[in-house]
Design a protein around this motif. Structure first.
Motif, PDB file in Angstrom:
ATOM      1  N   LEU A 128       0.840  -1.207   0.000  1.00 39.14           N
ATOM      2  CA  LEU A 128       0.000   0.000   0.000  1.00 39.14           C
ATOM      3  C   LEU A 128       0.880   1.264   0.000  1.00 39.14           C
ATOM      4  O   LEU A 128       0.569   2.265  -0.673  1.00 39.14           O
ATOM      5  N   ALA A 129       1.991   1.169   0.734  1.00 36.32           N
ATOM      6  CA  ALA A 129       2.921   2.302   0.753  1.00 36.32           C
ATOM      7  C   ALA A 129       3.522   2.483  -0.631  1.00 36.32           C
ATOM      8  O   ALA A 129       3.735   3.609  -1.095  1.00 36.32           O
ATOM      9  N   GLN A 130       3.755   1.362  -1.325  1.00 36.19           N
ATOM     10  CA  GLN A 130       4.315   1.453  -2.674  1.00 36.19           C
ATOM     11  C   GLN A 130       3.305   2.094  -3.638  1.00 36.19           C
ATOM     12  O   GLN A 130       3.684   2.816  -4.559  1.00 36.19           O
ATOM     13  N   VAL A 147       6.696   6.973   5.551  1.00 37.61           N
ATOM     14  CA  VAL A 147       5.582   6.037   5.760  1.00 37.61           C
ATOM     15  C   VAL A 147       6.052   5.017   6.798  1.00 37.61           C
ATOM     16  O   VAL A 147       7.071   4.354   6.596  1.00 37.61           O
ATOM     17  N   PRO A 148       5.327   4.878   7.922  1.00 39.30           N
ATOM     18  CA  PRO A 148       5.810   3.996   8.991  1.00 39.30           C
ATOM     19  C   PRO A 148       5.722   2.516   8.608  1.00 39.30           C
ATOM     20  O   PRO A 148       4.917   2.138   7.747  1.00 39.30           O
ATOM     21  N   ASP A 149       6.536   1.706   9.266  1.00 34.00           N
ATOM     22  CA  ASP A 149       6.453   0.249   9.063  1.00 34.00           C
ATOM     23  C   ASP A 149       5.055  -0.214   9.466  1.00 34.00           C
ATOM     24  O   ASP A 149       4.465   0.302  10.412  1.00 34.00           O
ATOM     25  N   GLY A 150       4.561  -1.200   8.754  1.00 42.81           N
ATOM     26  CA  GLY A 150       3.238  -1.751   9.090  1.00 42.81           C
ATOM     27  C   GLY A 150       2.107  -0.855   8.637  1.00 42.81           C
ATOM     28  O   GLY A 150       0.971  -0.984   9.094  1.00 42.81           O
ATOM     29  N   PHE A 151       2.405   0.069   7.696  1.00 40.81           N
ATOM     30  CA  PHE A 151       1.384   1.019   7.234  1.00 40.81           C
ATOM     31  C   PHE A 151       0.202   0.292   6.587  1.00 40.81           C
ATOM     32  O   PHE A 151      -0.957   0.521   6.943  1.00 40.81           O
ATOM     33  N   VAL A 159      -2.238  15.687  -3.057  1.00 41.95           N
ATOM     34  CA  VAL A 159      -2.429  14.388  -3.724  1.00 41.95           C
ATOM     35  C   VAL A 159      -2.270  13.250  -2.713  1.00 41.95           C
ATOM     36  O   VAL A 159      -3.088  12.317  -2.666  1.00 41.95           O
ATOM     37  N   VAL A 160      -1.238  13.329  -1.874  1.00 42.06           N
ATOM     38  CA  VAL A 160      -1.009  12.279  -0.862  1.00 42.06           C
ATOM     39  C   VAL A 160      -2.222  12.178   0.065  1.00 42.06           C
ATOM     40  O   VAL A 160      -2.697  11.085   0.390  1.00 42.06           O
ATOM     41  N   ASP A 161      -2.744  13.345   0.451  1.00 46.03           N
ATOM     42  CA  ASP A 161      -3.923  13.368   1.320  1.00 46.03           C
ATOM     43  C   ASP A 161      -5.090  12.640   0.649  1.00 46.03           C
ATOM     44  O   ASP A 161      -5.817  11.869   1.284  1.00 46.03           O
ATOM     45  N   GLY A 162      -5.240  12.880  -0.660  1.00 47.86           N
ATOM     46  CA  GLY A 162      -6.307  12.225  -1.420  1.00 47.86           C
ATOM     47  C   GLY A 162      -6.116  10.717  -1.457  1.00 47.86           C
ATOM     48  O   GLY A 162      -7.080   9.961  -1.309  1.00 47.86           O
ATOM     49  N   VAL A 163      -4.876  10.261  -1.630  1.00 46.27           N
ATOM     50  CA  VAL A 163      -4.611   8.818  -1.677  1.00 46.27           C
ATOM     51  C   VAL A 163      -4.938   8.190  -0.318  1.00 46.27           C
ATOM     52  O   VAL A 163      -5.541   7.108  -0.249  1.00 46.27           O
ATOM     53  N   LEU A 164      -4.559   8.878   0.748  1.00 46.03           N
ATOM     54  CA  LEU A 164      -4.872   8.348   2.087  1.00 46.03           C
ATOM     55  C   LEU A 164      -6.382   8.237   2.286  1.00 46.03           C
ATOM     56  O   LEU A 164      -6.875   7.277   2.888  1.00 46.03           O
ATOM     57  N   ASP A 165      -7.131   9.206   1.737  1.00 46.44           N
ATOM     58  CA  ASP A 165      -8.603   9.153   1.799  1.00 46.44           C
ATOM     59  C   ASP A 165      -9.117   7.915   1.084  1.00 46.44           C
ATOM     60  O   ASP A 165     -10.037   7.234   1.546  1.00 46.44           O
ATOM     61  N   GLN A 166      -8.522   7.646  -0.087  1.00 42.59           N
ATOM     62  CA  GLN A 166      -8.948   6.485  -0.873  1.00 42.59           C
ATOM     63  C   GLN A 166      -8.669   5.192  -0.111  1.00 42.59           C
ATOM     64  O   GLN A 166      -9.469   4.264  -0.119  1.00 42.59           O
ATOM     65  N   ILE A 167      -7.508   5.152   0.534  1.00 45.80           N
ATOM     66  CA  ILE A 167      -7.153   3.946   1.300  1.00 45.80           C
ATOM     67  C   ILE A 167      -8.155   3.751   2.447  1.00 45.80           C
ATOM     68  O   ILE A 167      -8.631   2.648   2.705  1.00 45.80           O
ATOM     69  N   ALA A 168      -8.500   4.879   3.097  1.00 47.44           N
ATOM     70  CA  ALA A 168      -9.482   4.794   4.184  1.00 47.44           C
ATOM     71  C   ALA A 168     -10.817   4.317   3.653  1.00 47.44           C
ATOM     72  O   ALA A 168     -11.520   3.515   4.283  1.00 47.44           O
ATOM     73  N   SER A 169     -11.161   4.810   2.452  1.00 44.20           N
ATOM     74  CA  SER A 169     -12.430   4.408   1.850  1.00 44.20           C
ATOM     75  C   SER A 169     -12.437   2.904   1.582  1.00 44.20           C
ATOM     76  O   SER A 169     -13.456   2.219   1.786  1.00 44.20           O
ATOM     77  N   GLY A 170     -11.285   2.371   1.164  1.00 42.50           N
ATOM     78  CA  GLY A 170     -11.161   0.924   0.938  1.00 42.50           C
ATOM     79  C   GLY A 170     -11.381   0.156   2.231  1.00 42.50           C
ATOM     80  O   GLY A 170     -12.082  -0.868   2.257  1.00 42.50           O
ATOM     81  N   ALA A 171     -10.803   0.679   3.322  1.00 38.98           N
ATOM     82  CA  ALA A 171     -10.955   0.009   4.623  1.00 38.98           C
ATOM     83  C   ALA A 171     -12.416   0.018   5.069  1.00 38.98           C
ATOM     84  O   ALA A 171     -12.923  -0.955   5.617  1.00 38.98           O
ATOM     85  N   VAL A 172     -13.084   1.152   4.796  1.00 37.11           N
ATOM     86  CA  VAL A 172     -14.511   1.255   5.151  1.00 37.11           C
ATOM     87  C   VAL A 172     -15.302   0.217   4.348  1.00 37.11           C
ATOM     88  O   VAL A 172     -16.166  -0.494   4.896  1.00 37.11           O
ATOM     89  N   THR A 173     -14.987   0.103   3.059  1.00 40.35           N
ATOM     90  CA  THR A 173     -15.701  -0.854   2.206  1.00 40.35           C
ATOM     91  C   THR A 173     -15.516  -2.286   2.742  1.00 40.35           C
ATOM     92  O   THR A 173     -16.486  -3.049   2.857  1.00 40.35           O
ATOM     93  N   ALA A 174     -14.264  -2.605   3.078  1.00 42.35           N
ATOM     94  CA  ALA A 174     -13.975  -3.960   3.559  1.00 42.35           C
ATOM     95  C   ALA A 174     -14.737  -4.243   4.855  1.00 42.35           C
ATOM     96  O   ALA A 174     -15.355  -5.303   5.022  1.00 42.35           O
ATOM     97  N   GLN A 175     -14.707  -3.259   5.742  1.00 38.00           N
ATOM     98  CA  GLN A 175     -15.383  -3.425   7.033  1.00 38.00           C
ATOM     99  C   GLN A 175     -16.891  -3.606   6.843  1.00 38.00           C
ATOM    100  O   GLN A 175     -17.511  -4.473   7.452  1.00 38.00           O
ATOM    101  N   ALA A 176     -17.458  -2.768   5.951  1.00 35.10           N
ATOM    102  CA  ALA A 176     -18.903  -2.847   5.710  1.00 35.10           C
ATOM    103  C   ALA A 176     -19.248  -4.197   5.077  1.00 35.10           C
ATOM    104  O   ALA A 176     -20.265  -4.818   5.425  1.00 35.10           O
TER     105      ALA A 176
END
Lengths: 387, 391
Positions: free
Chosen positions: B63-65, B107-111, B141-158
């Protein structure tokens, strides 16, 4: 000494009796602090975007996303938005037409027109619009994906809402190691405007008073005063003290008013007052010099306003010294404003102590001594002419 | 007509001898323009520069990549020139401190694991001395990508909550973030009707000091009354309107000449281009007329030349600053419409249009605003009770 104090007191009374001062001393500087704070202060550099179009879910979603990103959103008609863009009053404009709004409601793809302005910040703001649109698309995309996996639409929305409460989004934390950010660190919205206007108006009020000195000489007031039991030395001291009192009054009022009205933090009050004392003495010396070198009140008024504004602009009272090009920063050091600005910035933003601002205080003291001596000498020469 | 010209000529001569007119009309504004140009000139120069981003990411973090890939893809997009250097965290910080990179993305380890699970994780960005507007774009742009990643996590959780099989989650998230309807943005061009940095300074100071300059003519009426000249003039066979008109003409001429000189000299000295000469002349004539019309109101209200001077300064500074003489006023909505009705704002707007290539036909709105201002001022000055010079 009593005579000198009486002259000084009379000068201050004359200054306060001048009706124009009701506006220029008490109201106008505060208006400028307010305008500068709103224009340049903390949080003033957020983008300005127009989202044009009739009310729709797409439009309100976009507005909500942009506002969540601290962008200032307005809703003019498209033609007006383009006119505002052309005049530099917007950074970007987005058109949400009816076709896009219906496509959004129907879950179809859509096209939005975005126009970027020419301000320096516009490209960043356009990127913020792109991020907001992407976020909307992603909101819609995940609902469709869930529905595709067999989750009924109403349950998909509820599940997303519940999941949003559980998921913590990764955060971007920006730290600055650049010189400028560190220099401005700890500066509130109105701090720059307050210290800039304090120096500008203290100096201007003092220089403006040089016309009264010319008037006093022209009308023979000076000759009559010297006919009484008053020495020329006492008169000179009184005139300098009078200008000093005017400058201190203006500066003191601004410090008090800006801290009460705008919550400006002046840092260590005794140190800030010490800067004001020395800076006011420089202004007093300059005012006496101007008032004795010129013979015409109109010219003195014009020159006073001119010098006051030019020195203030050069000395960082209208635009932060930290943003000056290097050569201009070096040139600014010929003005007392620049030294006082630096001392006040150190006290306000960096909690500087007396030792830290000694260089600035030293330069101001030398300037004050020099100008007061030359001003006093020039006044005595003019008194000799008057006698 | 002969009387009008004689009075105007003698007044003009008197004003020319008065140093304060020259000071306010030419010396002070030119000095201010020079200082402002030196101080603000470079500060306004914003351009997109090449940018190096130092990133530190764990090698196996997919994901960091992705995040790094998005930053890398910004190269050549939207005029950006982005170079990405992958180093360790200390190296990235060092690059920024040494000025080799404008920003460091740590980007921290385990991101990936934390972000997918929706657990708190922070990506740190360090801005260096060289970071400008291009760094803000990358960070957005980075902020937007982080939003997208969060959106993916929300989708998975839902999806998990709704009983979707764990094995299908990756495909579902992929579909949610990559699929779905396409939302395109088409970029249009805004026309540019703004003055450049140097021209804005010249025009702003010319507009502000025009109001001071026009005051010398009309408030001369009050000076004439105080010195007894007005009484003597009125005892002669000269109609009252001729006396008033001569003062207005003096104001208007002083305003036109001084503004013309300021714009001309300013354009030459500070490399400003105001475009079509006939359109600029029309704007200057209208602005001088608008400035003169305010003075009619002031002489009607002010009892002494001192009061008139004070009122003039207040009006000039309020209209000048409100009109953008010192810095552009970025108000929108009803407030901006009110500010637009100010003759200084209209002059700057008109000069913006002409400098952007507009001709006489394009400055209709600012000309109409200034002429409307003249009409309103003349009507108001007739309506307010006269306690000033002719009372």
């Amino acid at each position: 000494m009593r005579n000198a104090l009486t002259v000084a007191g009379t000068e201050l009374r004359l200054f306060l009796r001048d009706r124009s001062n009701l506006f220029f001393v008490f109201v106008f500087p505060l208006l400028l602090v307010l305008m500068i704070g709103l224009q340049f202060g903390e949080g003033a550099s957020t983008g300005r975007v127009a989202v044009s179009g009739t009310a729709s879910d797409l439009r309100s979603g976009l507005v909500e996303r942009l506002e969540g990103d601290d962008v200032v959103v307005s809703d003019p008609a498209w033609e007006d938005a383009l006119a505002l863009l052309a005049r530099g009053r917007l950074d970007a404009a987005v058109r949400v037409d009816d076709a896009a709004a219906s496509a959004y409601d129907a879950g179809r793809g859509l096209t939005l027109e975005v126009v970027r302005g020419s301000s320096g910040n516009a490209q960043v703001v356009e990127q913020q619009v792109r991020v907001a649109v992407d976020a909307l698309r992603s909101d819609r995309g995940r609902l469709l994906a869930l529905e595709g996996a067999g989750v009924p639409p109403d349950r998909a929305a509820a599940a997303v809402e519940a999941a949003e409460g559980q998921v913590v989004a990764p955060r971007l934390e920006v730290t600055s190691v650049d010189r400028l950010s560190q220099e401005f660190e700890g500066m509130g919205q109105f701090e720059f405007g307050a210290s800039g206007q304090l120096l500008l108006f203290t100096f201007l009020a003092c220089l403006g008073g040089s016309a009264t000195l010319i008037q006093a000489r022209r009308l023979g007031v000076v000759s009559r005063m010297l006919a009484g039991p008053m020495t020329a030395r006492e008169l000179v001291a009184g005139q300098i003290l009078g200008r000093w009192a005017i400058a201190l009054f203006q500066g003191g009022y601004l410090m008090l008013a800006t801290s009460l009205v705008f919550g400006v933090d002046w840092g260590s009050l005794p140190l800030a007052l010490l800067v004001l004392l020395l800076f006011s003495l420089v202004a007093a010396g300059a005012a006496i010099l101007l008032g004795t070198l010129l013979e015409n009140e109109g010219a003195a008024g014009g020159a006073g306003v001119g010098f006051g504004l030019v020195l203030a602009a050069l000395g960082g009272s209208m635009f932060p010294l930290e943003l000056f090009p290097d050569t201009m920063r070096a040139i600014s050091r010929i003005t007392p404003h620049a030294w006082a600005y630096e001392a006040l910035a150190d006290i306000q933003r960096r909690g500087a102590g007396l030792v830290d601002i000694l260089p600035q205080l030293g330069v101001l003291a030398v300037m004050a001594l020099l100008l007061a001596t030359v001003g006093g000498w020039s006044l005595r020469r003019s008194l000799a002419r008057a006698m | 007509m002969r009387q009008l010209l004689a009075l105007t000529g003698s007044d003009l001569l008197q004003r020319m001898r008065d140093k304060s007119v020259l000071l306010f009309a030419l010396v002070v504004p030119l000095a201010l323009m020079s200082v402002f140009n030196l101080v603000f000139g470079q500060a306004d120069d914003i351009e997109i520069k090449p940018l190096t981003v130092a990133v530190s990411v764990a090698a196996g973090d997919d994901l960091a990549q992705v995040l790094v890939g998005v930053v890398r893809s910004l190269d050549d997009a939207g005029g950006l020139d982005v170079t990405v250097t992958e180093v360790d965290e200390a190296g990235a910080r060092q690059h920024v401190e040494d000025g080799d990179a404008a920003i460091a993305l740590l980007v921290p380890d385990g991101f990936a694991q934390a972000a997918r699970a929706g657990e708190p994780v922070t990506v740190e960005a360090v801005r260096g001395d060289e970071a400008g507007i291009e760094a803000d774009i990358v960070l957005s742009v980075v902020d937007g990508v982080l939003d997208q990643i969060a959106s993916g996590a929300v989708t998975a959780q839902a999806a998990l909550a709704e009983g979707v099989a764990a094995a299908d989650l990756d495909a579902l998230v992929e579909q949610a973030t990559g699929g779905g309807p396409a939302y395109d943005l088409t970029s249009g061009e805004a026309s540019d009707e703004q003055l450049g940095a140097g021209a804005a300074l010249v025009a702003g100071q010319a507009g502000l000091f025009l109001l001071f300059t026009v005051s010398f003519g009309v408030t001369g009426l009050l000076v004439d009354r105080e010195s007894g000249t007005l009484a003597r003039l009125r005892s002669m066979p000269i109609p009252a309107w001729v006396v008033v008109a001569s003062k207005a003409l003096v104001s208007f001429l002083l305003g036109v000449v001084s503004t013309g000189i300021l714009l001309g000299v300013g354009a030459y000295l500070f490399d400003a281009d105001f475009g079509s000469v006939p359109a600029v002349v029309a704007l200057v004539l209208c602005a001088a007329a608008a400035g003169t019309s305010v003075m009619f109101l002031i002489v009607r209200v002010a009892r002494t030349s001192e009061q008139a001077g004070i009122a003039t300064s207040i009006v000039a500074l309020v209209l000048g600053i409100g009109g953008g003489a010192f810095f552009p006023v970025s108000a929108t909505g009803p407030l901006s419409r009110v500010l637009d009705l100010n003759p200084v704002a209209a002059l700057l707007r008109g000069l913006g249009t002409t400098s952007g290539g507009g001709g006489l036909g394009d400055v209709g709105v600012p000309v109409a605003i200034m002429l409307g201002f003249v009409a309103v001022m003349l009507v108001v000055s007739r309506l307010v009770p006269d306690r000033g010079v002719m009372s």
